[in-house]
Scaffold this motif. Structure first.
Motif, PDB file in Angstrom:
ATOM      1  N   HIS A  63      -6.988   7.235 -13.902  1.00 23.55           N
ATOM      2  CA  HIS A  63      -8.384   6.894 -13.616  1.00 23.55           C
ATOM      3  C   HIS A  63      -8.863   5.792 -14.554  1.00 23.55           C
ATOM      4  CE1 HIS A  63     -12.440   7.473 -12.157  1.00 23.55           C
ATOM      5  NE2 HIS A  63     -12.857   7.513 -13.407  1.00 23.55           N
ATOM      6  N   GLY A  64      -8.514   5.896 -15.827  1.00 21.45           N
ATOM      7  CA  GLY A  64      -8.924   4.891 -16.797  1.00 21.45           C
ATOM      8  C   GLY A  64      -8.338   3.524 -16.488  1.00 21.45           C
ATOM      9  N   LEU A  65      -7.072   3.498 -16.086  1.00 21.42           N
ATOM     10  CA  LEU A  65      -6.410   2.228 -15.786  1.00 21.42           C
ATOM     11  C   LEU A  65      -6.924   1.614 -14.483  1.00 21.42           C
ATOM     12  CD1 LEU A  65      -2.778   3.212 -16.798  1.00 21.42           C
ATOM     13  CD2 LEU A  65      -4.212   1.525 -17.956  1.00 21.42           C
ATOM     14  N   LEU A  66      -7.296   2.461 -13.523  1.00 15.01           N
ATOM     15  CA  LEU A  66      -7.796   1.962 -12.244  1.00 15.01           C
ATOM     16  C   LEU A  66      -9.267   1.550 -12.309  1.00 15.01           C
ATOM     17  CD1 LEU A  66      -6.125   4.438  -9.707  1.00 15.01           C
ATOM     18  CD2 LEU A  66      -5.609   2.022  -9.988  1.00 15.01           C
ATOM     19  N   GLY A  67      -9.918   1.849 -13.418  1.00 15.42           N
ATOM     20  CA  GLY A  67     -11.346   1.563 -13.569  1.00 15.42           C
ATOM     21  C   GLY A  67     -11.761   0.152 -13.187  1.00 15.42           C
ATOM     22  N   PRO A  68     -11.099  -0.888 -13.723  1.00 16.58           N
ATOM     23  CA  PRO A  68     -11.506  -2.255 -13.377  1.00 16.58           C
ATOM     24  C   PRO A  68     -11.390  -2.559 -11.877  1.00 16.58           C
ATOM     25  CG  PRO A  68     -10.133  -2.257 -15.341  1.00 16.58           C
ATOM     26  CD  PRO A  68     -10.084  -0.868 -14.782  1.00 16.58           C
ATOM     27  N   LEU A  69     -10.347  -2.043 -11.229  1.00 15.94           N
ATOM     28  CA  LEU A  69     -10.200  -2.244  -9.787  1.00 15.94           C
ATOM     29  C   LEU A  69     -11.305  -1.503  -9.041  1.00 15.94           C
ATOM     30  CD1 LEU A  69      -8.586  -3.319  -7.349  1.00 15.94           C
ATOM     31  CD2 LEU A  69      -7.216  -1.228  -7.478  1.00 15.94           C
TER      32      LEU A  69
ATOM     33  N   ALA B 129       0.817  -1.217   0.000  1.00 14.78           N
ATOM     34  CA  ALA B 129       0.000   0.000   0.000  1.00 14.78           C
ATOM     35  C   ALA B 129       0.848   1.264   0.000  1.00 14.78           C
ATOM     36  CB  ALA B 129      -0.956   0.008   1.192  1.00 14.78           C
ATOM     37  N   HIS B 130       1.907   1.284   0.825  1.00 17.95           N
ATOM     38  CA  HIS B 130       2.744   2.490   0.886  1.00 17.95           C
ATOM     39  C   HIS B 130       3.434   2.741  -0.450  1.00 17.95           C
ATOM     40  CE1 HIS B 130       5.811  -0.557   1.638  1.00 17.95           C
ATOM     41  NE2 HIS B 130       6.696   0.327   1.247  1.00 17.95           N
ATOM     42  N   ARG B 131       3.709   1.666  -1.215  1.00 12.61           N
ATOM     43  CA  ARG B 131       4.392   1.832  -2.497  1.00 12.61           C
ATOM     44  C   ARG B 131       3.485   2.487  -3.532  1.00 12.61           C
ATOM     45  NH1 ARG B 131       6.605  -3.043  -5.056  1.00 12.61           N
ATOM     46  NH2 ARG B 131       8.026  -1.579  -5.995  1.00 12.61           N
ATOM     47  N   TYR B 132       2.210   2.157  -3.473  1.00  9.48           N
ATOM     48  CA  TYR B 132       1.296   2.635  -4.511  1.00  9.48           C
ATOM     49  C   TYR B 132       0.463   3.852  -4.098  1.00  9.48           C
ATOM     50  CZ  TYR B 132       2.520  -1.581  -7.050  1.00  9.48           C
ATOM     51  OH  TYR B 132       3.212  -2.557  -7.717  1.00  9.48           O
ATOM     52  N   ARG B 133       0.701   4.355  -2.877  1.00  8.72           N
ATOM     53  CA  ARG B 133      -0.086   5.503  -2.430  1.00  8.72           C
ATOM     54  C   ARG B 133       0.138   6.714  -3.319  1.00  8.72           C
ATOM     55  NH1 ARG B 133       4.653   5.880  -0.430  1.00  8.72           N
ATOM     56  NH2 ARG B 133       5.494   7.814   0.399  1.00  8.72           N
ATOM     57  N   VAL B 134       1.287   6.792  -3.970  1.00 10.78           N
ATOM     58  CA  VAL B 134       1.589   7.934  -4.838  1.00 10.78           C
ATOM     59  C   VAL B 134       0.601   8.024  -6.000  1.00 10.78           C
ATOM     60  CG1 VAL B 134       3.236   6.696  -6.314  1.00 10.78           C
ATOM     61  CG2 VAL B 134       3.419   9.175  -6.047  1.00 10.78           C
ATOM     62  N   LEU B 135       0.027   6.901  -6.400  1.00 10.28           N
ATOM     63  CA  LEU B 135      -0.923   6.935  -7.514  1.00 10.28           C
ATOM     64  C   LEU B 135      -2.151   7.771  -7.176  1.00 10.28           C
ATOM     65  CD1 LEU B 135      -0.692   3.262  -8.792  1.00 10.28           C
ATOM     66  CD2 LEU B 135       0.424   5.291  -9.717  1.00 10.28           C
ATOM     67  N   LEU B 136      -2.533   7.781  -5.894  1.00 11.58           N
ATOM     68  CA  LEU B 136      -3.675   8.614  -5.498  1.00 11.58           C
ATOM     69  C   LEU B 136      -3.339  10.088  -5.677  1.00 11.58           C
ATOM     70  CD1 LEU B 136      -5.133   6.836  -2.350  1.00 11.58           C
ATOM     71  CD2 LEU B 136      -5.803   6.606  -4.730  1.00 11.58           C
ATOM     72  N   ALA B 137      -2.115  10.466  -5.324  1.00 12.19           N
ATOM     73  CA  ALA B 137      -1.698  11.858  -5.509  1.00 12.19           C
ATOM     74  C   ALA B 137      -1.617  12.190  -6.991  1.00 12.19           C
ATOM     75  CB  ALA B 137      -0.358  12.103  -4.831  1.00 12.19           C
ATOM     76  N   LEU B 138      -1.030  11.298  -7.770  1.00 11.46           N
ATOM     77  CA  LEU B 138      -0.893  11.543  -9.212  1.00 11.46           C
ATOM     78  C   LEU B 138      -2.256  11.524  -9.909  1.00 11.46           C
ATOM     79  CD1 LEU B 138       2.272   9.360  -9.896  1.00 11.46           C
ATOM     80  CD2 LEU B 138       2.148  11.862  -9.899  1.00 11.46           C
ATOM     81  N   ARG B 139      -3.189  10.786  -9.352  1.00  7.67           N
ATOM     82  CA  ARG B 139      -4.536  10.706  -9.944  1.00  7.67           C
ATOM     83  C   ARG B 139      -5.230  12.068  -9.905  1.00  7.67           C
ATOM     84  NH1 ARG B 139      -8.807   5.965  -8.170  1.00  7.67           N
ATOM     85  NH2 ARG B 139     -10.107   6.056 -10.010  1.00  7.67           N
ATOM     86  N   ARG B 140      -4.847  12.885  -8.938  1.00 11.15           N
ATOM     87  CA  ARG B 140      -5.457  14.219  -8.820  1.00 11.15           C
ATOM     88  C   ARG B 140      -4.742  15.262  -9.666  1.00 11.15           C
ATOM     89  NH1 ARG B 140      -5.726  12.175  -3.443  1.00 11.15           N
ATOM     90  NH2 ARG B 140      -3.764  13.161  -2.894  1.00 11.15           N
ATOM     91  N   GLY B 141      -3.665  14.872 -10.331  1.00 13.88           N
ATOM     92  CA  GLY B 141      -2.878  15.821 -11.113  1.00 13.88           C
ATOM     93  C   GLY B 141      -3.081  15.682 -12.604  1.00 13.88           C
ATOM     94  N   GLU B 142      -2.037  16.043 -13.337  1.00 13.26           N
ATOM     95  CA  GLU B 142      -2.137  16.086 -14.801  1.00 13.26           C
ATOM     96  C   GLU B 142      -2.331  14.719 -15.443  1.00 13.26           C
ATOM     97  OE1 GLU B 142       1.677  16.887 -16.938  1.00 13.26           O
ATOM     98  OE2 GLU B 142       2.521  17.011 -14.909  1.00 13.26           O
ATOM     99  N   TYR B 143      -1.978  13.641 -14.716  1.00 14.60           N
ATOM    100  CA  TYR B 143      -2.141  12.300 -15.276  1.00 14.60           C
ATOM    101  C   TYR B 143      -3.429  11.641 -14.801  1.00 14.60           C
ATOM    102  CZ  TYR B 143       2.779  13.130 -16.176  1.00 14.60           C
ATOM    103  OH  TYR B 143       3.968  13.680 -16.580  1.00 14.60           O
TER     104      TYR B 143
END
Length: 199
Positions: A118-124, A99-113
């Motif tokens: 969001h599209g890639l995380l859709g199935p999850l 979890a600590h390794r992937y927490r950055v994706l939540l921050a990046l999800r709110r930014g330019e990417y």
């Protein structure tokens, strides 16, 4: 002279090292550039760009890797058929080591990417919403929010705890499980029992 298979293996190891280092570097600074990642990985920028032509390519690959790992955990836990609250607690316990390794994706999800992530995380996201819906249908999860929204809030809490835990190391999987179960509307006594039942 190195064989083709040994070169391919070395290339794959370099790529994997860049990805692993990227999670650490971006975890500390979501705005870190490719040069920062190259330096941390002990390679030149050209090597990083050889594997990932742009920062977006790198972040998409990190997201795909995260989705694959987290989906496998959730599918395995949910397929065993426990009650939805027990399945959620098991998911958090199994997810916690990464979890600590992937927490950055939540921050990046709110930014330019955000759109790409969001599209890639859709199935999850859909699997998490389905688990929460199952819990709502069985009346073990609260119904004050739609399953898709409630699942994201509870999921986000796990990463928020992971982020805090990285700084001081005093929380852990138990705290993440209890807090997210409370967010889902599970009574405190049941949340504590489920969390304590996990390894």
């Amino acid at each position: 002279m190195p064989t083709e298979s040994s070169r391919a293996r070395a290339t794959q190891q370099t790529r994997d090292r860049i990805l692993d280092v990227s999670l650490d570097v971006l975890g500390e600074n979501p705005d870190a550039g490719m040069g920062d990642i190259a330096a941390a990985a002990g390679v030149v920028r050209r090597t990083v760009y050889g594997h990932f032509p742009s920062r977006l390519d790198l972040i998409q690959t990190l997201t795909e890797r995260a989705v694959t790992e987290m989906t496998a955990v959730l599918t395995e836990v949910d397929a065993s058929g426990p009650a939805a609250d027990a399945a959620w607690a098991a998911f958090v316990a199994r997810l916690w080591p990464v979890a600590h390794r992937y927490r950055v994706l939540l921050a990046l999800r709110r930014g330019e990417y955000g759109e790409a992530i969001h599209g890639l995380l859709g199935p999850l996201d859909e699997l998490l919403a389905a688990l929460v819906q199952r819990g709502q249908d069985a009346e073990v999860f609260a119904r004050h929010l739609p399953a898709a929204v409630l699942s994201q809030l509870a999921y986000g809490v796990v990463f928020a705890v992971a982020d805090s835990d990285l700084a001081n190391g005093t929380l852990g999987a138990r705290a993440a499980a209890i807090t997210s179960l409370l967010m889902l509307g599970v009574p405190e006594a049941r949340a504590l029992a489920l969390a304590d039942d996990r390894p």
